[in-house]
Scaffold this motif. Structure first.
Motif, mmCIF file in Angstrom:
data_model
loop_
_atom_site.group_PDB
_atom_site.id
_atom_site.type_symbol
_atom_site.label_atom_id
_atom_site.label_comp_id
_atom_site.label_asym_id
_atom_site.label_seq_id
_atom_site.Cartn_x
_atom_site.Cartn_y
_atom_site.Cartn_z
ATOM 1 N N GLY A 107 2.711 1.200 3.657
ATOM 2 C CA GLY A 107 1.046 0.300 4.204
ATOM 3 C C GLY A 107 1.319 -1.017 3.390
ATOM 4 O O GLY A 107 2.869 -1.595 3.201
ATOM 5 N N ASN A 141 -6.390 8.698 0.375
ATOM 6 C CA ASN A 141 -7.159 7.631 0.714
ATOM 7 C C ASN A 141 -5.595 5.829 0.627
ATOM 8 O O ASN A 141 -4.332 6.344 -0.164
ATOM 9 C CB ASN A 141 -8.321 7.009 0.918
ATOM 10 C CG ASN A 141 -8.399 6.030 1.643
ATOM 11 O OD1 ASN A 141 -7.709 5.065 2.452
ATOM 12 N ND2 ASN A 141 -9.916 6.208 2.648
ATOM 13 N N TRP A 142 -6.169 5.089 0.670
ATOM 14 C CA TRP A 142 -5.254 3.774 0.171
ATOM 15 C C TRP A 142 -5.596 3.356 -1.816
ATOM 16 O O TRP A 142 -6.963 3.948 -1.257
ATOM 17 C CB TRP A 142 -5.254 2.706 1.075
ATOM 18 C CG TRP A 142 -5.005 2.769 2.265
ATOM 19 C CD1 TRP A 142 -4.886 2.968 3.683
ATOM 20 C CD2 TRP A 142 -3.319 3.059 2.992
ATOM 21 N NE1 TRP A 142 -4.630 3.144 4.798
ATOM 22 C CE2 TRP A 142 -3.063 4.131 4.402
ATOM 23 C CE3 TRP A 142 -1.886 3.569 1.881
ATOM 24 C CZ2 TRP A 142 -1.565 3.922 5.002
ATOM 25 C CZ3 TRP A 142 -0.502 4.058 3.028
ATOM 26 C CH2 TRP A 142 -0.953 3.723 4.218
ATOM 27 N N TYR A 176 -7.313 0.782 -2.167
ATOM 28 C CA TYR A 176 -8.170 -0.142 -1.746
ATOM 29 C C TYR A 176 -9.561 0.986 -2.321
ATOM 30 O O TYR A 176 -11.045 0.628 -2.446
ATOM 31 C CB TYR A 176 -8.568 -0.982 -0.677
ATOM 32 C CG TYR A 176 -9.462 -0.099 0.866
ATOM 33 C CD1 TYR A 176 -10.633 0.075 0.811
ATOM 34 C CD2 TYR A 176 -8.635 1.349 1.274
ATOM 35 C CE1 TYR A 176 -11.176 0.318 1.663
ATOM 36 C CE2 TYR A 176 -9.067 2.375 2.151
ATOM 37 C CZ TYR A 176 -10.465 1.595 2.677
ATOM 38 O OH TYR A 176 -11.239 2.291 3.313
ATOM 39 N N GLU A 190 -9.909 6.127 7.409
ATOM 40 C CA GLU A 190 -10.094 5.571 6.050
ATOM 41 C C GLU A 190 -11.215 5.349 6.046
ATOM 42 O O GLU A 190 -11.374 6.336 4.582
ATOM 43 C CB GLU A 190 -9.385 4.612 6.206
ATOM 44 C CG GLU A 190 -7.615 4.323 6.193
ATOM 45 C CD GLU A 190 -7.325 4.214 6.873
ATOM 46 O OE1 GLU A 190 -5.699 3.709 7.319
ATOM 47 O OE2 GLU A 190 -7.572 3.893 8.093
ATOM 48 N N ASP A 215 1.192 -1.984 -0.068
ATOM 49 C CA ASP A 215 0.070 -0.051 0.176
ATOM 50 C C ASP A 215 1.165 1.078 0.187
ATOM 51 O O ASP A 215 2.069 1.133 0.892
ATOM 52 C CB ASP A 215 -1.187 -0.005 1.536
ATOM 53 C CG ASP A 215 -2.043 -0.209 1.267
ATOM 54 O OD1 ASP A 215 -2.747 -0.165 0.121
ATOM 55 O OD2 ASP A 215 -2.792 -0.930 2.104
ATOM 56 N N ALA A 216 0.436 2.741 -0.177
ATOM 57 C CA ALA A 216 0.815 3.197 -0.479
ATOM 58 C C ALA A 216 -0.448 4.529 -0.377
ATOM 59 O O ALA A 216 -1.485 4.240 -1.190
ATOM 60 C CB ALA A 216 1.745 3.706 -1.876
ATOM 61 N N GLY A 217 0.089 5.608 0.060
ATOM 62 C CA GLY A 217 -0.875 6.281 0.421
ATOM 63 C C GLY A 217 -1.005 7.385 -1.298
ATOM 64 O O GLY A 217 0.160 8.149 -1.841
ATOM 65 N N TYR A 253 -6.058 -4.353 -4.981
ATOM 66 C CA TYR A 253 -5.060 -4.726 -3.192
ATOM 67 C C TYR A 253 -3.542 -4.735 -4.138
ATOM 68 O O TYR A 253 -3.569 -5.172 -5.619
ATOM 69 C CB TYR A 253 -5.262 -5.744 -2.569
ATOM 70 C CG TYR A 253 -6.201 -5.561 -2.086
ATOM 71 C CD1 TYR A 253 -6.143 -4.752 -0.639
ATOM 72 C CD2 TYR A 253 -7.846 -5.926 -1.781
ATOM 73 C CE1 TYR A 253 -7.268 -4.918 0.374
ATOM 74 C CE2 TYR A 253 -8.493 -5.585 -1.284
ATOM 75 C CZ TYR A 253 -8.320 -5.627 0.332
ATOM 76 O OH TYR A 253 -9.123 -5.255 1.080
ATOM 77 N N ASN A 254 -2.704 -3.613 -3.550
ATOM 78 C CA ASN A 254 -2.146 -3.751 -4.098
ATOM 79 C C ASN A 254 -0.716 -4.722 -4.246
ATOM 80 O O ASN A 254 -0.396 -5.323 -3.592
ATOM 81 C CB ASN A 254 -0.529 -2.487 -4.281
ATOM 82 C CG ASN A 254 -1.251 -1.244 -5.018
ATOM 83 O OD1 ASN A 254 -2.511 -0.794 -4.357
ATOM 84 N ND2 ASN A 254 -0.533 -0.619 -5.673
#
Length: 423
Positions: free
Chosen positions: A303, A265-266, A268, A248, A137-139, A341-342
């Motif tokens: 993240g 946000n992320w 997702y 979130e 994850d990354a913002g 999802y990354n």
């Protein structure tokens, strides 16, 4: 006794469910709390069950990462085998390593081949691979393409531009009748999510990483103070006062309901913003977070979650095989396409089907591979207290209790005391 310990622990942590008492399964896994994340995990587990013939109980754990960590620590400190496979945050490997299996011993030296090196390194403690990368994850910055076009603004590239653009569009939209419109929503509650947001503000202004890789406390500097003061200026202006209690999901609810111009946000949130019941479907863009200024750079907080095997499992080979399956390319591709999802596997960022489902995986590739890590590695066991001190200080600035300069000075003093005792 095994089931009693887990049931008691989950009750204490306010979880909603425990391990099924009706039928003992060969494995248990904790891999999500609610919603799409839990559903995706259950589907992956079912595919592994069908492939292998083994059974797995999916254990519901608290949605709060803080409560989940406490639950894990309680179970692991008792040397309990109640949960064989655990979903762990990217900042937890150092905290839990002594209780986790070295996956290379079971899966081989090439177990993590193809995954992002930075995450593999993060998950390797004392030359032991204690967790496999599952999703990263990354913002990122979400914005309303239709509103920027309507009011004649470009996508902002600095925080100051975002502030001015958000203010102008919010005012115009409210004058046009939408009295619920906000300019910018983010994660402002005093919790781990604010640690990530505030780190992004500070790092993008050139204010460092709170605690640097060599263990030195770096937070007390003018750039960090300036970043926090700028964020505080948003409250009651471009951001609602209620953002001080947003996680979130609260931020997503406002943005997806059509009542915010920008949202941090992320990734997702992309799939949800494009869902059929979204009020902003088809009108959302995603870009990197703004830079701190002309001389600043975009900084996205790292993240993501990993899968680890408890050292106390009675089935280490079976548990490791489940981890390998769930973190493998086929499963990561499915999760990317279905819920954005990354992946942690580099090759999937060149996969046509993945890029069709989530276009910004390609355009923001550098953002995901160069995200800024929280200072969990240099602070070790003290990270929880470091993070708590940082998000508490940041929240004090946002709520107007302190200004940025006083907050970073006080924070430095607190972190230096912690360092003297712990790292």
């Amino acid at each position: 006794m095994k089931k009693t310990l887990l049931t008691t622990a989950i009750t204490l942590a306010s979880a909603t469910a425990g391990i099924s008492q009706a039928q003992a399964a060969e494995l248990t896994i904790s891999c999500g709390a609610v919603g799409a994340e839990l559903t995706l995990c259950q589907e992956g587990v079912e595919a592994w069950e069908e492939k292998t013939g083994h059974e797995v109980d999916v254990v519901s754990t608290p949605n709060s990462s803080t409560e989940r960590l406490s639950l894990y620590q309680q179970i692991l400190s008792a040397n309990s085998s109640d949960i064989d496979v655990m979903q762990i945050d990217v900042v937890w490997p150092g905290l839990l390593a002594n209780h986790l299996l070295d996956l290379r011993e079971v899966l081989g030296d090439d177990a993590a081949e193809g995954h992002f090196d930075t995450i593999v390194t993060n998950n390797t403690i004392d030359d032991r691979l204690v967790a496999m990368p599952w999703f990263t994850d990354a913002g990122v910055l979400y914005y309303r393409e239709d509103l920027l076009e309507k009011h004649g603004f470009d996508v902002p590239t600095t925080w100051q531009e975002l502030t001015e653009t958000a203010r102008a569009i919010k005012q115009a939209e409210r004058e046009a009748g939408n009295d619920r419109m906000q300019g910018y929503v983010f994660q402002g509650r005093a919790y781990e999510g604010l640690t990530v947001n505030a780190l992004e503000w500070v790092a993008s202004h050139g204010g460092g990483n709170v605690v640097e890789a060599d263990g030195e406390v770096s937070i007390n500097n003018p750039q960090a103070a300036e970043a926090l003061d700028l964020a505080a200026s948003w409250i009651g202006d471009i951001s609602p006062n209620g953002v001080l209690n947003y996680t979130e999901e609260e931020a997503r609810g406002v943005f997806q309901g059509g009542n915010a111009v920008f949202m941090r946000n992320w990734p997702y949130a992309w799939a949800l913003a494009q869902s059929e019941d979204s009020d902003v479907r088809g009108n959302v863009g995603v870009t990197q977070l703004p830079a701190g200024g002309e001389d600043g750079e975009s900084a996205a907080g790292l993240g993501g979650w990993n899968l680890a095997v408890s050292r106390y499992t009675e089935n280490p080979e079976l548990a490791a095989d489940l981890v390998a399956f769930l973190t493998g390319e086929e499963e990561q591709k499915r999760r990317a396409i279905e819920a954005s999802y990354n992946p942690t596997i580099d090759a999937l960022y060149q996969d046509d089907e993945v890029l069709e489902a989530v276009p910004f995986f390609g355009t923001l590739y550098d953002t995901f591979t160069n995200a800024v890590a929280r200072p969990s590695a240099p602070t070790g066991d003290a990270y929880g207290r470091v993070s708590n001190a940082f998000f508490s200080a940041s929240h004090e600035v946002l709520s107007g209790t302190k200004d940025g300069a006083q907050a970073v000075e006080d924070l430095e003093n607190e972190l230096v005391r912690l360092k003297r005792r712990n790292w």
